[in-house]
Structures are given as C-alpha cells and as structure tokens.
Write an enzyme that holds these catalytic residues in place. Sequence first.
Site, mmCIF file in Angstrom:
data_model
loop_
_atom_site.group_PDB
_atom_site.id
_atom_site.type_symbol
_atom_site.label_atom_id
_atom_site.label_comp_id
_atom_site.label_asym_id
_atom_site.label_seq_id
_atom_site.Cartn_x
_atom_site.Cartn_y
_atom_site.Cartn_z
ATOM 1 N N HIS A 1 -0.019 -20.007 -1.974
ATOM 2 C CA HIS A 1 0.886 -19.520 -0.752
ATOM 3 C C HIS A 1 -0.145 -19.633 0.584
ATOM 4 O O HIS A 1 0.286 -20.034 1.820
ATOM 5 C CB HIS A 1 1.481 -18.077 -0.904
ATOM 6 C CG HIS A 1 1.999 -17.720 0.565
ATOM 7 N ND1 HIS A 1 3.402 -18.114 0.686
ATOM 8 C CD2 HIS A 1 1.551 -16.734 1.213
ATOM 9 C CE1 HIS A 1 3.648 -17.306 2.017
ATOM 10 N NE2 HIS A 1 2.406 -16.553 2.159
ATOM 11 N N SER A 2 -1.458 -19.105 0.453
ATOM 12 C CA SER A 2 -2.240 -18.968 1.417
ATOM 13 C C SER A 2 -3.505 -18.857 0.761
ATOM 14 O O SER A 2 -3.609 -18.716 -0.414
ATOM 15 C CB SER A 2 -2.194 -17.914 2.464
ATOM 16 O OG SER A 2 -2.244 -16.607 1.757
ATOM 17 N N GLU B 1 -11.093 -25.496 2.489
ATOM 18 C CA GLU B 1 -12.509 -25.083 2.292
ATOM 19 C C GLU B 1 -13.340 -24.234 3.059
ATOM 20 O O GLU B 1 -14.366 -23.577 2.775
ATOM 21 C CB GLU B 1 -13.154 -26.597 1.798
ATOM 22 C CG GLU B 1 -12.618 -27.062 0.640
ATOM 23 C CD GLU B 1 -12.681 -26.314 -0.484
ATOM 24 O OE1 GLU B 1 -13.945 -25.562 -0.467
ATOM 25 O OE2 GLU B 1 -11.681 -26.081 -1.446
ATOM 26 N N SER C 1 3.601 -13.852 12.772
ATOM 27 C CA SER C 1 3.536 -13.514 11.312
ATOM 28 C C SER C 1 4.624 -12.988 10.650
ATOM 29 O O SER C 1 4.882 -13.553 9.679
ATOM 30 C CB SER C 1 2.401 -12.657 11.027
ATOM 31 O OG SER C 1 1.180 -13.412 11.381
#
Length: 439
Positions: A330-331, A113, A199
């Site tokens: 996923h993200s 959030e 990443s």
Amino acid sequence: MSFLRKSVHLMGSVARRQQHLKVIGGAISTAARDFSSKPSDDYANFPGAKAPFVSKLNLIQPEDYAPIPIYRVMDQDGYIADESQDPQLSREVVEKMFRDMVLLNTMDKILYESQRQGRISFYMTNFGEEASHIGSAAALEMRDLIYGQYREAGVLVWRGFRIDQFIDQCYGNTDDLGRGKQMPVHYGSRELNFVTISSPLSTQMPQAVGAAYAMKLRPDNDACVVCYFGEGAASEGDAHAAFNFAATLGCPTILFCRNNGFAISTPSHEQYKGDGIAGRGPMGYGITTIRVDGTDVFAVYNAMKAAREYVLKENKPVVFEALAYRVGHHSTSDDSTAYRPAEEIEIWNSVEHPISKLKRYMVHKGWFDETVENEYVKDIRKKVLKQIAVSEKKLKSNWREMFEGVYAEMPDHLIEQRSELEKHIGAHKEHYPSMNFEK
C-alpha cells in the site's frame, strides 16, 4: 479462494446469469415506460419510489441479481477479443501509452528505494494500476479537472508533469509546487488541472462533485470533472455524500473507482459484501455505471471516452469502476505479504500486468523493439537518479511559510504563533538545521 480464482469464478457467473439479467432489465424498462406514460393500478405512486405492487412476499437476495459484467478489449496475451472494440489508436499514441507506463514504473522503483534509504519520508507506488491511469488520462481533455486520491501519478505523467517536478515534490524543496507543505506523492498542478492531493480519504469526492456542479452552471460548458478514489475510500461517509449529490443534482462528473482489491490492508471481501463499487451505481444511487478491466489500457480508454461524452451530453454523473490488483505494498508503511501470498502477487506482476499486456499487443503489431526499449529504461533511470541527486541538495522553503497560504491576511493567533516560534528557534539554534532552509 485467491483474488484471481474469485475473478474467474465471477466471470463464469456472469455468463450463467446473463439471461436472467436480460429478463430483469426488460421487465424494468417496460415497467418504467408504462408508468411514465400511463400510471397503472398495479403501480405504487409513493413519492419515495415508483415500483409495481406484488401480492406475494419475497425477500430479495443479493444473488438474485447478476453481477455487473467487466468490459475488456484486450486479453492477457495482447489480442483484441472483438475487433469492433479496437480503439484504432495510432502507433505514436500506443507508444506514448506504453512509455508513460514504463516511466511511471521505473520512477516508482527508484523512489521506493529512496525512501528505504531514508532519503524521503514516505512513498506510494502505482504497480499494477498503470493502465487505469494512462488509459483514462488519454481519453480526457486537458481542460477536464482532476481530483486524485494519491495513487494516480500516471495521470500527471500523461499530462506532462516532469520528472523533476515529481522528485522535487517528494523531497519538499523550494522548487516543489507545494513549497514542502505536503507529504511526498501529494502532487498538484494548476497548469495541468490536477487539484492538489490531500491525505484524508475521500475528502476530494464531494469537492469534485461540487466543482462539477459549478461547471454545469457555466454557459456552453465543455469540461467535466474526474474524481479518482479507491474501493476503501468508498466506505467513507464522504463517498455517500458525493454519490448522492452527483445523482440528485445531475453533475457532469466521472466517479472513477480504482478497485485494486486491498485498500490499505483490507481485502475487498472484508471491505464490502455487495457487487463491488459499480453495484452501488444503478440501483443504489440511480447513476449510470461502467465496470472495466483496469489492467487493459484500451478498455479503460474506450470506457472513459464514452463516460466523458455521456456526462457532458446528459449533465449526469457516471460511476466508473476499474478492477485491478495492487501489486506493490500500500505504501512504504505497509508489508502486503502479511495478508496475501507472494505467489498470487507474482501472477499479477507478470501474466496479468498491464505493461506486459500492452507489450504483447505491440509485439503482435510489430511496434516493439526490445533493444530500443531497454535503452529507454536505462535513460529514464539515469534521469531519475540524476534528479534525485539534484533535488535532495536544494534548500527547503523558509519555515515561516508554514503559517502562510491559507488566509489572505494572517490572523492574530497565527502572527502570535510565528513570533513564538521565531523566539524559540533563535534561543535553540543548535538543535535546528536552519542551514537547510531558505532565509
């Protein structure tokens, strides 16, 4: 067909093909023994493969082989299916497992959030995969080296990474161990033997195998390397290099695949056609393999203990596939409802959720108190929210640090670039929030 229905269908096919698997396994093991002791005229002696000759042409089909079975200890109602497989963990350890999963789950909700409010740039939740993190971490020793992908925060929780360390990293401030040089959720801790996450997918895999090879060369080595990756990452070339490197050089590494069914947005049935990632281990690379229910913390724990013992004793790798379901997106860059039904997600977020299963187990044991647990969640929420308020007010590292940390002595081209940036910022101060950075 939904992911859940496919899982049920798969379990049924395991039972139907079990006898066939025994026949194949018996034939292979017998043939191997015969060849190793006394080569037969019926066996090929090619350097590339050792196998029997046949006089009838036969196209080997994928369905000729039974799928690798899924090991589990606890059913969805929290009961131990086979008492001999109960790890007999103490109440203290089980409560830590449960609370660490709840902490991770609670922190994920708030930080997700936080990103939606624009307070951090990116976030990835761990919903539905908490058991694979905690169960595996609990079975390891602190000296074991961890290479993560990006969805293994629970391993750090178990090892003692603090709430302030998680949040400082996500906010990239001066107290971030990475000094703000990484995206959020790219954690790392030298103290906890957790290599900083990068990443690009699967780059950590050959690195992990190389580290394991180095460990193997140490006298009296008593540590292994665990490399976490997703089933999507297993499609990368680096994954093949890691599997083959580990197998041929005999490296004490556990190649831990978190198969959550969807990669970034690609369902597993589009990602591969074989028997998951575990299916690549025994026949594809000659690697000992384990497949477990990744929503069962005890199954993951038992399997990881066995895998660790094996790789250290034999100096060989293990492919470890933990099957689960990515409950969250996923993200924060993904909307998973675009490629899977909300009803399916709800099943895995309730009945099949790893936290729910462990809670039921604890209820059966008389170890669960709803009131105490509610107070624990409230306390965690307060701590996370309080830390966010603190972390977002901290200064960012001096921007000049972006040129540091790679070379022992900064090369001329970086010195030149730093000088150019200093002049640029000096000439356009009004466009840069320099007050938010260390001087």
